[in-house]
Design an enzyme around this catalytic site. Structure first.
Site, mmCIF file in Angstrom:
data_model
loop_
_atom_site.group_PDB
_atom_site.id
_atom_site.type_symbol
_atom_site.label_atom_id
_atom_site.label_comp_id
_atom_site.label_asym_id
_atom_site.label_seq_id
_atom_site.Cartn_x
_atom_site.Cartn_y
_atom_site.Cartn_z
ATOM 1 C CG HIS A 90 70.968 89.334 13.702
ATOM 2 N ND1 HIS A 90 70.097 88.958 14.697
ATOM 3 C CD2 HIS A 90 71.634 90.431 14.184
ATOM 4 C CE1 HIS A 90 70.223 89.780 15.734
ATOM 5 N NE2 HIS A 90 71.148 90.682 15.440
ATOM 6 C CD GLU A 91 74.341 92.476 12.491
ATOM 7 O OE1 GLU A 91 73.832 93.604 12.642
ATOM 8 O OE2 GLU A 91 74.685 91.757 13.441
ATOM 9 C CG HIS A 134 69.721 94.762 13.734
ATOM 10 N ND1 HIS A 134 68.834 94.974 14.762
ATOM 11 C CD2 HIS A 134 70.676 93.920 14.236
ATOM 12 C CE1 HIS A 134 69.221 94.297 15.837
ATOM 13 N NE2 HIS A 134 70.334 93.648 15.539
ATOM 14 C CD GLU A 163 70.461 92.438 18.948
ATOM 15 O OE1 GLU A 163 70.792 91.430 18.280
ATOM 16 O OE2 GLU A 163 70.702 93.604 18.579
#
Length: 294
Positions: free
Chosen positions: A145-146, A149, A225
């Site tokens: 997930h990071e 980003h 997100e």
């Protein structure tokens, strides 16, 4: 213990307010003419300074994160080599050419964040609480997930959004201050706000409008997100991404006890009564979005 506010929001408020004070003290008012306000010049002025302040925030974001969170950088040849190797593997899969720095910060919260001025100059950090509470698959989901980003350029796009908002904050605070000053003048054009009063009014309005504009920035934050969740599912697999979010649900009460720093950059954020000011969608909605995606 004193709870620190979101570093992202605070940094931008301080930068906008500081620029406002400096420009007022130096008498830098290129948008004022003998006939009043030149709105075109004012808009250009505010865009330059608003975007400039936001990009300063972006450029120092890694340094600020390390200082505020006490992040310790870990290496491939150290005790956390598996963590670093996982981040690098995911980053390569995401098309990142220069590997992100990987860091750990000491906190019981179950969380992580990504920051940095670009996808090839980024930092991915996790809390010790996350490493203690999550299994390997769940940690990989968080890291994916990071990394998503960073790969999506979210740090830059958030900066652009914040920069535009900053510009309009400065624009309207100055227009309103000018209107107040004009309204206080007598029929012969005397009076109005003095130098220090005008500086004070601009300062207060800059802060007020920055707070009022936060829902716009937070809407975009919630949108990204969902994009990062989808990107994380592509990098690590949908089940690992779902498992990571489900793990966060289990520890949600613990996470919600902390005001949490870097809230706009983390994988999870506390729910707020004022949903418009929340940087993250509810975890349950994120899980459902992943389960129903193709």
């Amino acid at each position: 213990m004193f709870k620190r506010v979101s570093l992202f929001l605070l940094t931008n408020i301080l930068i906008v307010a500081t620029i406002s004070i400096v420009t007022s003290l130096l008498g830098v008012k290129p948008y004022l003419t003998a006939q009043g306000i030149n709105y075109e010049s004012l808009l250009i002025f505010c865009l330059l300074w608003g975007m400039g302040g936001s990009f300063i925030s972006l450029l120092i974001s890694k340094m600020m994160a390390k200082m505020a969170m006490g992040v310790q950088i870990v290496e491939l040849n150290g005790p956390y080599h598996e963590l670093v190797a996982t981040v690098h593997r995911l980053a390569k899969k995401a098309g990142i050419t220069k590997m992100p720095e990987v860091g750990i910060y000491n906190s019981p919260e179950v969380n992580a964040f990504a920051t940095g001025p670009s996808k090839n100059n980024s930092l991915v950090a996790v809390s010790t609480g996350l490493l203690e509470q999550m299994n390997q698959d769940e940690v990989e989901g968080v890291l994916a997930h990071e990394v998503a980003h960073a790969a999506n350029g979210d740090m830059v796009t958030m900066t652009l959004v914040q920069g535009v908002v900053n510009a309009f904050v400065m624009f309207f605070s100055r227009v309103i201050t000018f209107a107040i000053s004009q309204a206080l003048k007598d029929e012969e054009g005397r009076g109005g706000l003095g130098f220090f009063a005008q500086t004070a009014v601009i300062f207060v309005l800059d802060i007020l409008f920055t707070i009022l504009s936060k829902p716009i920035v937070m809407w975009f934050s919630r949108y990204r997100e969902y994009k990062a969740d989808a990107g994380g599912a592509e990098l690590a697999g949908k089940q690992k991404m779902i498992a990571a979010l489900e793990s966060l649900v289990r520890y949600q009460d613990r996470i919600m006890t902390d005001d949490s720093n870097m809230g706009t950059l983390k994988i999870a954020d506390k729910q707020s009564i004022m949903a418009l000011f929340s940087s993250h969608p509810p975890l349950e909605k994120r899980i459902q979005a992943l389960k129903t995606s193709n």
